[in-house]
Design a protein around this motif. Structure first.
Motif, PDB file in Angstrom:
ATOM      1  N   UNK A 334       0.786  -1.228   0.000  1.00  0.00           N
ATOM      2  CA  UNK A 334       0.000   0.000   0.000  1.00  0.00           C
ATOM      3  C   UNK A 334       0.813   1.270   0.000  1.00  0.00           C
ATOM      4  N   UNK A 335       2.159   1.142   0.012  1.00  0.00           N
ATOM      5  CA  UNK A 335       3.019   2.328  -0.009  1.00  0.00           C
ATOM      6  C   UNK A 335       3.352   2.715  -1.434  1.00  0.00           C
ATOM      7  N   UNK A 418      -8.565  13.604   3.061  1.00  0.00           N
ATOM      8  CA  UNK A 418      -9.123  12.305   3.440  1.00  0.00           C
ATOM      9  C   UNK A 418      -8.315  11.155   2.860  1.00  0.00           C
ATOM     10  N   UNK A 419      -7.428  11.451   1.913  1.00  0.00           N
ATOM     11  CA  UNK A 419      -6.630  10.404   1.301  1.00  0.00           C
ATOM     12  C   UNK A 419      -5.379  10.130   2.138  1.00  0.00           C
ATOM     13  N   UNK A 420      -5.054   8.850   2.286  1.00  0.00           N
ATOM     14  CA  UNK A 420      -3.837   8.518   3.034  1.00  0.00           C
ATOM     15  C   UNK A 420      -3.290   7.177   2.587  1.00  0.00           C
ATOM     16  N   UNK A 421      -1.960   7.033   2.745  1.00  0.00           N
ATOM     17  CA  UNK A 421      -1.318   5.739   2.551  1.00  0.00           C
ATOM     18  C   UNK A 421      -0.670   5.342   3.868  1.00  0.00           C
ATOM     19  N   UNK A 422      -0.844   4.092   4.240  1.00  0.00           N
ATOM     20  CA  UNK A 422      -0.272   3.586   5.478  1.00  0.00           C
ATOM     21  C   UNK A 422       1.153   3.128   5.194  1.00  0.00           C
ATOM     22  N   UNK A 423       2.113   3.741   5.861  1.00  0.00           N
ATOM     23  CA  UNK A 423       3.513   3.390   5.689  1.00  0.00           C
ATOM     24  C   UNK A 423       3.910   2.295   6.674  1.00  0.00           C
ATOM     25  N   UNK A 424       3.464   2.424   7.922  1.00  0.00           N
ATOM     26  CA  UNK A 424       3.771   1.425   8.948  1.00  0.00           C
ATOM     27  C   UNK A 424       2.545   1.225   9.819  1.00  0.00           C
ATOM     28  N   UNK A 425       2.281  -0.020  10.172  1.00  0.00           N
ATOM     29  CA  UNK A 425       1.237  -0.352  11.136  1.00  0.00           C
ATOM     30  C   UNK A 425       1.734  -1.515  11.971  1.00  0.00           C
ATOM     31  N   UNK A 456      10.674   2.348   3.013  1.00  0.00           N
ATOM     32  CA  UNK A 456      10.803   3.539   2.181  1.00  0.00           C
ATOM     33  C   UNK A 456       9.403   4.030   1.809  1.00  0.00           C
ATOM     34  N   UNK A 457       9.223   5.349   1.805  1.00  0.00           N
ATOM     35  CA  UNK A 457       7.958   5.965   1.397  1.00  0.00           C
ATOM     36  C   UNK A 457       8.262   7.372   0.916  1.00  0.00           C
ATOM     37  N   UNK A 458       7.492   7.852  -0.077  1.00  0.00           N
ATOM     38  CA  UNK A 458       7.806   9.110  -0.750  1.00  0.00           C
ATOM     39  C   UNK A 458       6.609  10.044  -0.671  1.00  0.00           C
ATOM     40  N   UNK A 459       6.689  11.070   0.183  1.00  0.00           N
ATOM     41  CA  UNK A 459       5.552  11.996   0.298  1.00  0.00           C
ATOM     42  C   UNK A 459       5.291  12.731  -1.017  1.00  0.00           C
TER      43      UNK A 459
END
Length: 484
Positions: A334-335, A418-425, A456-459
């Motif tokens: 999902x990232x 309202x949009x989001x990506x989960x990087x860590x849970x 790794x995640x890219x805003x």
């Protein structure tokens, strides 16, 4: 002394890098591809970290050795390229993974070289200056492909010491599909003596915890331990050793689905041969993220030591300090990732993790950030915060669980409206603590008493980092800042 005339601060320039995804607190060149950390050593009062490097593009091609060093794990200097492929030499196709050791007062690199016409890798030796900035590459081969029809692939030499003797091992793949380690004695760095296949995934403990077709980047270090086994029983007093492997599968192409695994056990001497024997007891994953591979460990201390041991420091017990590689990813779980076109446009790829100390507690591997990285803490942004906590793009958060019964989940997300990506849970139970670092596009999560998670995640434009805490949990947050 380090040649500062031909060096430059490795972190200061990151603050003005044009790419907002470029990490500021993990030293690397401003441009080019990097991957495996190599030659990690503490020699003459400085930590040295080399790494596989292509300064000409953000792609994995014509690999050289880049080089940074530090007196304190906080202030880093970038040095010129240390090792380059030599036309017509045994490393013409690339200077691949290896180690740096002090050999009678002379810094010496032992690394995998491959000829330009292909073929198997060989162990190539190069000698360095006292400050490790300049190197003589004579193309000397210390070990060639073993004359053993069962061994089909060999790579990544690692040197260790045991009972006052120097040994080396290489990762290997076998014709029967098993991964393996090859063992050498190294009385003379210029001429290694091969002793055969040392350990394979036919061992049931290894098959369970470190499945692979080739064991890449093998490591073997002695670590501090509380002496308690996984069954809660005190050990027999034998020293605790950790073997770590990058678990290569055909078709990985930098995806590394099996990641990195380790075995925990003891090292004993075979009474008939005098050679060391590793006896694995347990193991597991060495990092829970999909963006972590090819770590290298340096042994520090006065006990048994790896090839990269210090020549100017003594500690009461051996310590093991690790760096790993986090690559640019296509996006997982999902990232959002980066395409190759985006990576090419950015002009850089790959980053090394924070330095991490290893120990064994209750029979399991524990990974913690080196305490020196506390120096990056800048202004306190929140103390005892709860609920949803905004984070800047360069931040540290320490999350502690409350006393509410049951478990909750900590989430780190990138959100725009309202949009989001989960990087860590990840779960957070009573008494647990998480330490989370965000450095632009690199996220490291350390769970107290366990291993880390590297992501790794890219805003995207307009996205912000938000830390979502379960009921009863609190977070202290700092903005990261380079120390003077």
């Amino acid at each position: 002394m380090t040649d500062l005339i031909s060096s430059a601060p490795a972190l200061a320039a990151a603050a003005t890098h044009p790419d907002p995804a470029f990490p500021r607190f993990h030293p690397r060149p401003a441009q080019g591809w990097i991957n495996d950390p190599n030659g990690i050593s503490y020699i003459n009062g400085r930590y040295h970290v080399f790494f596989q490097f292509n300064p000409e593009s953000a792609r994995h091609h014509r690999i050289q050795w880049g080089h940074v060093s530090s007196p304190d794990l906080v202030h880093w200097d970038e040095h010129p390229v240390a090792l380059r492929p030599q036309d017509g030499g045994p490393d013409e196709f690339g200077c691949w993974t290896g180690v740096v050791t002090d050999d009678g007062g002379v810094p010496t690199a032992a690394y995998s070289g491959v000829r330009g016409d292909g073929g198997h890798s060989q162990v190539v030796i190069s000698r360095g200056s006292a400050d490790l900035v300049t190197w003589e590459q004579g193309g000397h081969i210390a070990a060639s492909m073993p004359d053993d029809g069962l061994v089909t692939a060999v790579r990544d030499p690692f040197i260790f010491h045991f009972n006052g003797k120097r040994y080396a091992m290489q990762g290997a793949g076998l014709a029967n599909g098993h991964a393996a380690l090859l063992l050498y004695t190294v009385e003379d760095m210029s001429d290694w003596t091969y002793h055969g296949i040392w350990l394979t995934t036919e061992n049931p403990v290894a098959a369970t915890y470190t499945p692979a077709e080739i064991w890449e980047c093998p490591q073997l270090v002695q670590v501090p331990s509380d002496g308690v086994g996984p069954d809660g029983v005190l050990s027999d007093g034998a020293d605790t050793w950790v073997m770590m492997f990058s678990l290569w599968l055909s078709g990985d192409d930098h995806e590394h689905a099996n990641g990195v695994g380790h075995l925990i056990g003891s090292l004993v001497e075979d009474p008939s041969t005098g050679l060391p024997v590793f006896v694995p007891r347990s193991g597991g994953r060495s990092d829970l993220g999909r963006d972590f591979y090819a770590p290298q460990i340096v042994q520090l201390g006065s006990g048994s030591s790896s090839g990269s041991r210090s020549t100017s420091v003594a500690t009461p017990e051996p310590r093991a300090l690790l760096w790993g590689w986090a690559n640019e990813g296509p996006g997982r779980d999902g990232r959002r990732g980066r395409s190759q076109d985006e990576i090419d446009a950015a002009g850089w790829a790959g980053v090394l993790t924070h330095p991490r100390f290893l120990s064994v507690e209750d029979g399991a591997l524990v990974v913690a950030p080196a305490p020196e990285v506390d120096a990056y803490r800048g202004p306190v942004l929140a103390a005892g915060a709860s609920g949803a906590v905004d984070l800047p793009p360069f931040a540290e958060a320490v999350v502690t669980a409350g006393t509410v019964a049951g478990a909750g989940e900590v989430r780190l997300v990138l959100a725009a409206g309202a949009e989001q990506q989960v990087v860590f849970a990840g779960p957070l139970s009573e008494g647990e603590e998480l330490r989370i670092f965000v450095d632009a596009s690199l996220v490291e999560v350390y769970r107290k008493g366990s291993v880390a998670t590297t992501l790794r995640a890219y805003p995207a434009l307009g996205e912000e980092w938000i830390l979502e805490l379960p009921e009863g949990a609190e977070a202290d947050v700092w903005e990261l800042k380079l120390p003077e």
